[in-house]
Scaffold this active site. Structure first.
Site, short mmCIF file in Angstrom:
data_model
loop_
_atom_site.label_atom_id
_atom_site.label_comp_id
_atom_site.label_asym_id
_atom_site.label_seq_id
_atom_site.Cartn_x
_atom_site.Cartn_y
_atom_site.Cartn_z
N ARG A 94 0.84 -1.19 0.00
CA ARG A 94 0.00 0.00 0.00
C ARG A 94 0.88 1.25 0.00
NH1 ARG A 94 -5.56 1.56 -0.35
NH2 ARG A 94 -5.66 3.61 0.65
N GLY A 154 -5.81 0.26 7.67
CA GLY A 154 -6.73 1.39 7.47
C GLY A 154 -8.15 0.90 7.21
N GLU A 214 -10.21 -19.17 30.08
CA GLU A 214 -9.08 -19.85 30.75
C GLU A 214 -8.29 -18.89 31.66
OE1 GLU A 214 -7.28 -23.17 29.26
OE2 GLU A 214 -8.57 -23.42 27.53
#
Ligand code: CAA
Length: 405
Positions: free
Chosen positions: A272, A343, A367
């Site tokens: 990106r 994003g 747990e």
């Protein structure tokens, strides 16, 4: 100090990684979207030896050490939390408890088919009104002759609607129940086929959607005396013991989830662009990715230490709890940041990080919640809690294998 994995470990890691990457990863988005648990996964996991991982060969297990259970958990959760949950309940909470506390007859009757994956097992402690407060359970086991009759409801049980065998905790001493004295709780193996047993799937959960989570009810379920695990009154200790192994798988699994967040974020940060450069060039993105790496490495060392203690036959309640607490909290941070790195795309399930974000939260609760683990760690330091030897311990892994022979 040797930080190297041996050949057996590496082979296991590689085969789980390849199988999950090939058979589950391409379908997981659809399974998750459809809230669908796929039982066809069981025979495949059995064929890989995963349903008997870390169980001795004499009971049909893979004969591998306890680190192998952690490695498998890490690799499975790298793909999806629902896969790791299977190991947590079937091996961690149930089978390793039978191995350590069960009679020879119980091992032959229950552990052997479980190790082979012919029968699926889970654990029943939590109830609608008792989670962290394990002494607060309401289920009862009333003895008549040589039989117990179990009545109660268990909730948030992984594999509730698909398991065959259930390790169930109930009060067998009603006077002690009134005083909340945990030495009145006993542990039982209950079979699904028993009259008075029913189960269902929880439909409203918003994470681990490809996993089966449900409840089961017992109405005067008849259980023969020989199905009591340990001695009458040892149930609370057995539940805590079981959690030492369950929490180990959760710790290792959350470590795998951090790695999955890291890898997805690195990939996206190289693809990106923003402001004319790959987003990986922006310092605030680097900061998130660097944090994921430090969390991953630290979480891994913590669960490896807990696994090593189990291998050498030393009690690891404290170390396992720390590993579980650290890894699950760090996985929430990693998943949140992985969505942030992506994003707006992180907010869409076109990318896996949204699923990671939904999946990570459960383990911060089950747990032992984050808060229970904080209190336990503080209590160890302050001298309010200490691990005393128990009557039955997890058997150490064979000494010859530890020496690398
Ligand atoms: N191994 C063996 N024995 C243990 C033990 C362990 N790990 N931990 C405690 N014990 C023993 C203690 O030594 C003590 O025995 P003695 O009195 O003879 O010494 C006895 O058990 C009672 O122990 P504690 O005093 O520590 O008990 P507590 O009431 O203070 O415990 C708690 C409090 C730590 C908060 C505990 O209740 C706890 O861990 N709560 C969280 C429960 C949890 O994690 N639940 C999730 C279950 S997951 C599930 O059910 C769903 C599913 O699908 C998996």
């Amino acid at each position: 100090m040797n930080f190297d994995l041996n050949d057996e470990h590496r082979l296991l890691e590689q085969s789980v990684r390849e199988w999950a990457g090939r058979e589950v990863a391409p379908r997981i988005r659809e399974l998750d979207r459809q809230h669908r648990f796929d039982p066809a996964i069981f025979p495949q996991m059995a064929a890989l030896g995963l349903l008997g991982v870390s169980l001795p060969a004499e009971y049909g297990g893979s004969g591998t050490d306890y680190l192998s259970l952690g490695l498998a958990s890490e690799e499975l959760e790298y793909v999806d939390t629902s896969l790791r949950v299977i190991l947590s309940v079937h091996v961690g909470l149930n089978s390793l408890t039978l191995l350590s506390w069960g009679t020879q007859e119980q091992k032959q009757r229950y552990l052997v088919p479980q190790a082979a994956g012919r029968k699926i097992a889970t654990f029943g402690l939590t109830e609608p009104s008792a989670g962290s407060d394990a002494r607060g359970i309401q289920s009862v086991a009333i003895k008549r002759g040589d039989r117990y009759y179990l009545t109660g409801e268990k909730m948030w049980i992984s594999l509730a609607d698909v398991a065959d065998h259930f390790l169930v905790f109930a009060w067998s001493d009603l006077e002690k129940k009134k005083k909340r004295d945990p030495s009145g709780i006993s542990a039982f193996v209950v079979e699904r086929a028993s009259a008075g047993f029913s189960s269902g799937t929880l439909k409203e959960k918003w994470g681990i959607l490809a996993g089966n989570t449900g409840f089961f009810k017992m109405e005067e379920v008849e259980v023969p005396e020989e199905n009591i695990v340990g001695r009458p009154g040892e149930g609370f200790k057995i539940a805590m013991f079981a959690l030492d192994q369950g929490r180990f798988t959760v710790a290792a699994g959350a470590t795998g989830l951090i790695r999955a967040c890291r890898d997805a974020s690195v990939k996206y940060a190289r693809e990106r662009t923003a402001f004319g450069v790959e987003i990986g060039q922006h310092q605030l993105v680097k900061e998130m990715i660097a944090q994921m790496e430090s969390d991953y490495q630290a979480a891994r060392l913590l669960w490896l230490r807990a696994g090593w203690l189990k291998n050498v036959g030393r009690r690891s309640t404290r170390e396992t709890g720390l590993a579980k607490w650290f890894a699950t909290v760090a996985s929430e941070r990693a998943a949140s940041d992985a969505v942030q790195v992506h994003g707006a795309n992180g907010y869409s399930d076109e990318y896996p990080v949204g699923r990671f974000y939904r999946n990570c939260k459960g383990a911060v609760i089950y747990e032992g919640t984050r808060e229970i683990h904080k209190l336990m760690q503080a209590d160890y330091l302050l001298g309010y809690r200490a691990d005393r030897p128990t009557r039955c311990e997890l058997p150490p892994y064979r000494a010859a294998d530890l020496a690398g022979e």
